[in-house]
Design an enzyme around this catalytic site. Structure first.
Site, short mmCIF file in Angstrom:
data_model
loop_
_atom_site.label_atom_id
_atom_site.label_comp_id
_atom_site.label_asym_id
_atom_site.label_seq_id
_atom_site.Cartn_x
_atom_site.Cartn_y
_atom_site.Cartn_z
N CYS A 1 12.99 -3.29 19.48
CA CYS A 1 14.20 -4.11 19.40
C CYS A 1 13.82 -5.46 18.80
O CYS A 1 13.76 -6.48 19.51
CB CYS A 1 14.83 -4.25 20.77
SG CYS A 1 15.51 -2.68 21.27
N GLU A 2 13.49 -5.47 17.55
CA GLU A 2 13.07 -6.66 16.81
C GLU A 2 13.46 -6.47 15.35
O GLU A 2 13.18 -5.41 14.78
CB GLU A 2 11.54 -6.83 16.84
CG GLU A 2 10.95 -7.23 18.15
CD GLU A 2 11.28 -8.65 18.57
OE1 GLU A 2 11.58 -9.49 17.69
OE2 GLU A 2 11.26 -8.90 19.79
N GLY B 1 -15.17 -9.42 5.81
CA GLY B 1 -14.06 -9.86 4.97
C GLY B 1 -13.87 -9.12 3.67
O GLY B 1 -13.13 -9.60 2.81
N TYR C 1 -7.37 -2.74 12.46
CA TYR C 1 -6.34 -3.62 13.01
C TYR C 1 -5.02 -2.86 13.21
O TYR C 1 -3.94 -3.40 13.00
CB TYR C 1 -6.16 -4.87 12.12
CG TYR C 1 -7.48 -5.55 11.85
CD1 TYR C 1 -8.09 -6.30 12.84
CD2 TYR C 1 -8.14 -5.40 10.63
CE1 TYR C 1 -9.34 -6.89 12.63
CE2 TYR C 1 -9.38 -5.98 10.41
CZ TYR C 1 -9.97 -6.72 11.41
OH TYR C 1 -11.19 -7.29 11.20
N GLU D 1 -20.90 -8.57 8.71
CA GLU D 1 -20.01 -8.13 9.80
C GLU D 1 -18.72 -7.50 9.26
O GLU D 1 -17.63 -8.03 9.48
CB GLU D 1 -19.60 -9.33 10.65
CG GLU D 1 -20.69 -9.96 11.44
CD GLU D 1 -20.20 -11.21 12.17
OE1 GLU D 1 -19.06 -11.66 11.95
OE2 GLU D 1 -20.99 -11.75 12.94
N PRO D 2 -18.82 -6.40 8.58
CA PRO D 2 -17.60 -5.79 8.04
C PRO D 2 -16.76 -5.13 9.12
O PRO D 2 -17.30 -4.53 10.06
CB PRO D 2 -18.14 -4.72 7.09
CG PRO D 2 -19.45 -4.35 7.70
CD PRO D 2 -20.01 -5.59 8.31
N GLY D 3 -15.46 -5.25 9.00
CA GLY D 3 -14.56 -4.52 9.90
C GLY D 3 -13.75 -3.57 9.06
O GLY D 3 -14.02 -2.38 8.92
N ARG E 1 0.53 -5.12 11.43
CA ARG E 1 0.16 -5.82 10.19
C ARG E 1 1.34 -6.11 9.26
O ARG E 1 1.43 -7.21 8.73
CB ARG E 1 -0.96 -5.05 9.46
CG ARG E 1 -2.26 -4.98 10.28
CD ARG E 1 -3.43 -4.49 9.46
NE ARG E 1 -3.92 -5.50 8.56
CZ ARG E 1 -3.63 -5.58 7.29
NH1 ARG E 1 -2.86 -4.68 6.72
NH2 ARG E 1 -4.10 -6.56 6.56
N TYR F 1 1.44 -10.05 8.94
CA TYR F 1 0.86 -10.57 7.69
C TYR F 1 1.68 -10.20 6.45
O TYR F 1 1.19 -10.36 5.34
CB TYR F 1 -0.55 -9.99 7.45
CG TYR F 1 -1.53 -10.10 8.58
CD1 TYR F 1 -1.88 -11.34 9.12
CD2 TYR F 1 -2.17 -8.97 9.08
CE1 TYR F 1 -2.82 -11.44 10.14
CE2 TYR F 1 -3.11 -9.06 10.11
CZ TYR F 1 -3.42 -10.30 10.63
OH TYR F 1 -4.35 -10.37 11.62
C1 LIG Z 1 -16.11 -13.29 13.21
C2 LIG Z 1 -15.59 -12.15 12.42
N1 LIG Z 1 -16.45 -11.35 11.78
C3 LIG Z 1 -16.02 -10.30 11.06
C4 LIG Z 1 -14.68 -10.01 10.93
C5 LIG Z 1 -14.28 -8.81 10.13
O1 LIG Z 1 -13.42 -9.07 9.09
P1 LIG Z 1 -12.97 -7.89 8.13
O2 LIG Z 1 -12.31 -6.85 8.97
O3 LIG Z 1 -12.02 -8.51 7.20
O4 LIG Z 1 -14.19 -7.38 7.46
C6 LIG Z 1 -13.74 -10.83 11.55
C7 LIG Z 1 -12.29 -10.57 11.41
O5 LIG Z 1 -11.43 -11.25 11.82
C8 LIG Z 1 -14.20 -11.93 12.33
O6 LIG Z 1 -13.35 -12.74 12.96
#
Ligand SMILES: Cc1ncc(COP(=O)(O)O)c(C=O)c1O
Length: 409
Positions: free
Chosen positions: A337-338, A226, A366, A267-269, A306, A310
């Site tokens: 077409c939106e 997050g 994403y 758990e960074p994305g 996105r 969002y």
């Molecule tokens: C369970 C879980 N972990 C980690 C993440 C990663 O979040 P972010 O990309 O904001 O770091 C998400 C994103 O939806 C998630 O659902």
């Protein structure tokens, strides 16, 4: 990415040249930025040396996964498909955790048969499928009932969110785990994306640690991802050093005070991959309406959802003419077409000519992973830029035949 001769370059190639070579639209990733972000994160959390599980929902290109694996990451998966990809990228089962929601019995079977731990997300999952967990290690996704994250769709740790187990149901879950002889080894949370206030993450981690106190079998706590990145130059990004230092300190204090040897997982994305990715798109039309100039592109919400989903801001640059004389406020729209298919509103850029290439920033997370074949438009190719090497195609563009891939004939 750099600007040279008024054009955007990736490594030795201009954006326009990449599009000539690989077609448009095109996802481009910069290896150096991936590495930089990984190192920044690792350094910020150096005092607690957490396992960094990349939330591969953010980007599941297998070559990106392999790079992150080489850097030392594991995988946070949300589906058997993501587990399949992670295993193929070479991750070991013990480097993967599954945090799915509303999993089917088949999803659970696939996961446990691959010896991957699941974060249990709801009571029904155990009521219906408890037998599958007998003798197995499991973890629980708790809902700490804390608001966090940016857009309301990115706020996942409050009591009205569909994610995780509320405190009131915790003892029920423990009872079910006991009944099925499952071994509770971890506690998990993910309170949202785009967290800027360290306090919400610290508060929710406290709740996990407090719950962990009662269970000697717990060996890890996973505080989710997050971390926010800068989409707009005026955005505040998560102060990763501050958050890393404060979390590490709080976590270490807890372990020391309670004589527990826990492992911390994050758990960074977005933080790892967002800035490394760009979506290049060629301009197809310029429409001058009464009050607006609309720049029409050959991509849209099908490839980068996105902005529509969002109302997210993604910086857009005219990569073929970065700062020309005819600078105007324009609306950049897609080819779906939106009416929601707007990539950027009120953008002051050099008004492009037909064929100019626009560069949409922060598309590494994403972006492709949320893309679809809506309007039967093909998914774009993806290219990796690494040092002085020639750009490497890491996923081919779809072709018409791919439209038939699920039909019987
Ligand atoms: C369970 C879980 N972990 C980690 C993440 C990663 O979040 P972010 O990309 O904001 O770091 C998400 C994103 O939806 C998630 O659902």
């Amino acid at each position: 990415m750099k600007v040279e001769n008024n054009q955007i370059y990736f490594g030795n190639e201009s954006a326009a040249r990449l599009v000539e070579q690989f077609g448009s639209p095109l996802y481009v990733y910069e290896y150096d930025i991936l590495v930089r972000q990984y190192e920044r994160l690792k350094n910020a959390f150096k005092d607690s040396t957490p396992s960094i599980l990349f939330a591969c929902k953010a980007n599941s290109n297998i070559e990106i996964l392999k790079i992150l694996k080489r850097l030392g990451a594991g995988i946070d998966a949300v589906s058997p498909g993501e587990i399949f990809l992670a295993l193929h990228a070479g991750f070991k089962p013990e480097q993967i955790l599954l945090t799915g929601t509303n999993l089917t019995r088949d999803d659970i079977i696939y996961t446990v048969e691959n010896n991957i731990i699941i974060n249990i997300d709801n009571v029904s999952m155990l009521e219906e499928n408890g037998d599958l967990f007998t003798g197995r290690d499991v973890s629980i996704r708790l809902n700490p009932d804390i608001h966090s994250g940016g857009h309301t769709y990115l706020d996942t740790g409050h009591r009205d969110s569909k994610f995780g187990i509320l405190h009131k149901d915790f003892s029920k879950i423990i009872g079910l785990l006991k009944r099925h002889n499952a071994n509770l080894v971890g506690l998990h949370q993910h309170i949202g994306s785009e967290i800027t206030a360290a306090d919400s993450l610290l508060d929710s981690m406290d709740k996990l640690l407090e719950a962990a106190l009662a269970y000697e079998s717990i060996s890890f706590i996973d505080i989710g991802g997050g971390y926010k990145v800068k989409y707009h130059e005026d955005d505040t990004e998560t102060d990763i050093d501050d958050i890393g230092t404060r979390i590490s300190e709080r976590f270490n204090d807890f372990c020391q005070k309670n004589e527990r040897n826990l492992r911390l997982i994050i758990e960074p994305g977005k933080f790892l991959v967002s800035e490394s990715g760009y979506l290049l798109t060629a301009v197809q039309s310029i429409k001058r309406n009464e009050e607006k100039v609309m720049v029409g592109t050959d991509t849209g919400m099908n490839h980068l959802i996105r902005p529509a989903l969002y109302q997210a801001y993604h910086e857009i640059i005219n990569a073929s003419n970065v700062s020309g004389d005819n600078n105007e406020k324009v609306e950049i729209v897609g080819n779906m077409c939106e009416s929601a298919d707007v990539l950027g509103k009120d953008r002051q850029i050099t008004v492009p000519g037909i064929g100019d290439v626009l560069c949409i920033k922060n598309a590494g997370s994403y972006g492709y992973s949320m893309a679809s074949m809506y309007n039967a438009r093909m998914l774009p190719a993806e290219v990796l830029i690494q040092g002085g090497r020639p750009p490497r195609l890491i996923r081919r563009r779809q072709i018409f035949d791919d439209l038939f891939f699920l039909t019987s004939d």
